[in-house]
Design a protein around this motif. Sequence first.
Motif, short mmCIF file in Angstrom:
data_model
loop_
_atom_site.label_atom_id
_atom_site.label_comp_id
_atom_site.label_asym_id
_atom_site.label_seq_id
_atom_site.Cartn_x
_atom_site.Cartn_y
_atom_site.Cartn_z
N ALA A 141 35.56 35.60 44.21
CA ALA A 141 35.06 36.93 44.66
C ALA A 141 35.98 37.92 45.06
N SER A 142 37.20 37.31 45.35
CA SER A 142 38.30 38.01 45.74
C SER A 142 39.10 38.89 44.66
N THR A 143 38.92 38.37 43.28
CA THR A 143 39.59 38.50 42.35
C THR A 143 41.06 37.98 42.46
N ALA A 144 41.22 36.87 42.76
CA ALA A 144 42.48 36.09 42.86
C ALA A 144 43.09 36.25 41.56
N PRO A 145 44.50 36.42 41.56
CA PRO A 145 44.80 36.51 40.28
C PRO A 145 45.17 34.98 39.45
N ARG A 146 44.98 34.06 40.16
CA ARG A 146 45.08 32.58 39.89
C ARG A 146 44.23 31.64 40.66
N PRO A 147 43.83 30.66 40.05
CA PRO A 147 43.05 29.69 40.99
C PRO A 147 43.72 29.00 42.11
N PRO A 148 43.19 28.82 43.26
CA PRO A 148 43.56 28.11 44.19
C PRO A 148 44.24 26.84 44.10
N GLN A 149 45.34 26.45 44.94
CA GLN A 149 45.86 24.79 44.60
C GLN A 149 45.23 24.23 45.91
N VAL A 150 44.45 23.09 45.44
CA VAL A 150 43.71 22.35 46.59
C VAL A 150 44.34 21.02 46.34
#
Length: 290
Positions: A141-150
């Motif tokens: 939704a925030s148009t992050a440039p890459r997926p989060p690291q979890v």
Amino acid sequence: KDMVDDGLFRRFPVPGIVLGQHVGPLPAGMIGYASGPVMAASDSVQVVLYGQGGHGSRPEAAIDPVLMAAHIVTRLQGIVARQVSPAETAVVTVGRLQAGTKDNIIPDTAELGINIRTYSPQIRDLVRASIERIIAAEATASTAPRPPQVTWNISTPRLVSDPVATEATMAAFTGHFGPERLLPMPLVTASEDVGIFGEAAGIPTVFWFWGGPDTQTVLSAMAEGRLDSLPGNHSPYFAPVIEPTLSTGIETLTVAARTWLQAPPAHSAATSQVPASHQAPGVQTQEMQE
């Protein structure tokens, strides 16, 4: 877990039972116990959110990971409130949120440290999946440039105090201390890794608490309905009185150990649940808590 992974039960004889105890915010000298599930499973996850840094005066030219993190923190609170049945128990806590170095700079990343407590595998899986879904959805939704690291990096199973072995141990405590010093306890949402020993070895575990704070202070707080106002474990103000706290802690573990080392016939019901290969005449004791 590190002890088990290091070969504890391969390098040394497997005991017949695990005994664990921990001081807690009960009246000094009192012994708190429960049978069956006693403490929650605990899982921790570390999250890195990726944005696009920029000047604080031009947010339109950046992707703000701080705002992303704030939305995630708020949204996570809806898991227990709206996805977990009121008949179940779960806790979701964001204990760490770190981002940026200066007030007028939008940073590239934000980090979260999240901890959960659950009592059943089903709720545990539900909460973990919900956390991952919320994090991924907010990043999208925030148009992050890459997926989060979890990264799920710490895990402790729920602590179960074997009912038969607990009954035998509490009977020994009753005979030594008197029934007035024993206190049945509700489920505790904190976690304890001593349960890993019994789970890994396939042997019963018995766990109890004993009180440390001043007795009259705790009793007054209980009578006035303000028990939560007292400092608990890990609070900088948690300061058990030396006596009878120290003596009680020594006596409980000694009485329990002697009870199982003697292996009287009255306790055979508990040891009969243990595989024959595990019925060594010994105990494993532990005092630790996360």
